[in-house]
Structure formats: structure tokens, C-alpha cells
Scaffold this motif. Structure first.
Motif: not given
Length: 257
Positions: A19-24, A51-52, A93-94
Motif C-alpha cells: 500500500l505504501r508503494q502504491t501511495l508513493d 506520509l505527509s 500495485g496492480q
């Protein structure tokens, strides 16, 4: 030109570190991004606490209610803040963040339309999933007399918010894995034009953090029951669907890539 205020809406249930990778990746688009945690119990909400970003907003449901329920929750909140369109993306991430701007641009040109991703698969896609979705696609196009649903299950889609809310409030279903195909059919019944945008899709491996909530027996049983229900609705609407004509924006579909 009609008001056009889109956002990215990401429902998430026990997605883990990916999820963190997706949001980045998504936040690099510099557009409003809302995450709706659907009763996650894996600690993933903690992974994004640092995450800011002025573009990021996080909502949470207390218990897991299904993807459609999470989207509906976020949709209602977004509409109260004046957003007119929502681009639903998966948290795992899809879906490619680099396509967000293209979805938004097409929607700005055709704000009355729903923009559906047409998946472009690579070698990471499980053959069972690729071939199995053809069954649901067949039924969805039969139930809408070929309105133009290229893929009934793909989750990267941009919806006109008012139309999506109307079709979801018209049924008690479309709250779990049946969300994408059922709202696609109901949007077509409502006469919402559909544009299909070729969109690459990845299936990250487990060692890379990939995770799937799909359960073959449970979810295929749900889809079977859904199509039985929708066929009844199709039968009742058949004369109207026969007379109304084709999807008015069919010619705007970008070519396959």
C-alpha cells in the motif's frame, strides 16, 4: 464547461506494505487522493501515518464491509466536499499511477462519461484470471446489449460521482467482489456513456508484496448469483434497451495498445 473536480479513491483491506508503494506512486500525480481502510486488521494504516501530503486524506470503516461498501463510503464523503468524479484504483500495485492524468484528461473532455480501464496483461497475469473474466464480460455485454463494457471486472475506472451514487443506491448488492461488474451493467442501463482506455495491469509476486483478496469459489459463486439477478433486470428492461441505440461515445475509445 461543467464543473469537473476528480479525485483518486483507493479502497484498502489488509494490503500490507505494498500500500505504501502504491501511495508513493499515486501521490506523484499531484491530485487529491483518498484512501478508505475497509476494516483493515494487518497494521497497514500505521504504515502510511508518516506520509505527509496536502493531497492525501484517510478514511476508515470499523469493520470489513467489502470493496463496494468502501468505495460508497468514500464517494459520499467526496461528494459532500464538492468532488464530481472519482477514479477508483486498487491498493495492491496492480494499476499504473502514470495513467491517472490520462483518465482525468479524458473525463474533463467528456464529463458525462465513465472511463473504464481496458486491461493490457503481461506475463505476470495468471491465465485462470485472464480467461475466467471472459465469462463475466460475455454476460455483462449481453445484459446491456453491447453498450460497450470491454472489461467488467477491471478496477481502475473513473466514474461520474452522481451516476455512481445513483446506481449504488438502486441496489443493496454491489458491495463486495460484485462491485465492478454490477455497477458497470447498471451504469449502462442508466445510459451513462462508457469510454474504454487501454491500461497496463501488473500482478506483483508474493515476494514483492503482492496480495490478492480473490477467493475462487466464494467470489465466482457471488458473480454467478449476480448475473442471474442482472439477467432478470435485463429481461424487464429489454424493450427499452433495444430501442435506445448504442453507446454514444463508442467512437471515442482509444485503440488497443
Amino acid at each position: 464547461m461543467p464543473d469537473h473536480r476528480p479525485l483518486v479513491l483507493i479502497p484498502s483491506y489488509n494490503t500490507g506494505p505494498i500500500l505504501r508503494q502504491t501511495l508513493d506512486a499515486v501521490l506523484r500525480a499531484n491530485v487529491p487522493v483518498w484512501v478508505v481502510f475497509d476494516g483493515s486488521t494487518d497494521g497497514s494504516p500505521e504504515l502510511i501515518k508518516d506520509l505527509s501530503s496536502p493531497h492525501l486524506k484517510v478514511l476508515s470503516l470499523e469493520k470489513n464491509s467489502g470493496k463496494g461498501s468502501a468505495v460508497l463510503y468514500g464517494l459520499k464523503a467526496a461528494m459532500t466536499e464538492g468532488f464530481t468524479h472519482v477514479l477508483s484504483m486498487d491498493a495492491d500495485g496492480q494499476h499504473p499511477a502514470e495513467k491517472i492524468r490520462e483518465f482525468f484528461a479524458i473525463s474533463a473532455e467528456f464529463p458525462q462519461a465513465a472511463i473504464f480501464g481496458r486491461p493490457v496483461f503481461d506475463s505476470s497475469a495468471p491465465a485462470l484470471r485472464v480467461n475466467g473474466r471472459k465469462i463475466s464480460n460475455f454476460w455483462a455485454n449481453l445484459e446491456t446489449l453491447g453498450w460497450g463494457i470491454d472489461d467488467s471486472l477491471f478496477g481502475m475506472r473513473l466514474y461520474p460521482a452522481a451516476d455512481l451514487l445513483a446506481v449504488m443506491e438502486s441496489t443493496q448488492f454491489a458491495r463486495r467482489f460484485d462491485f465492478e461488474p454490477e455497477v458497470a451493467v447498471r451504469l449502462a442501463w442508466r445510459g451513462v456513456p462508457i469510454i474504454n482506455l487501454p491500461t497496463p495491469v501488473l500482478y506483483p509476486k508474493a515476494e514483492d508484496g503482492g496480495i490478492s483478496q480473490f477467493r475462487y469459489l466464494r467470489d465466482n459463486t457471488l458473480l454467478t448469483w449476480m448475473h442471474l439477478r442482472l439477467m432478470l433486470g435485463f429481461a424487464l428492461r429489454f424493450p427499452y434497451l433495444l430501442l435506445r441505440g448504442d453507446n454514444p461515445l463508442e467512437s471515442e475509445n482509444p485503440p488497443s495498445r
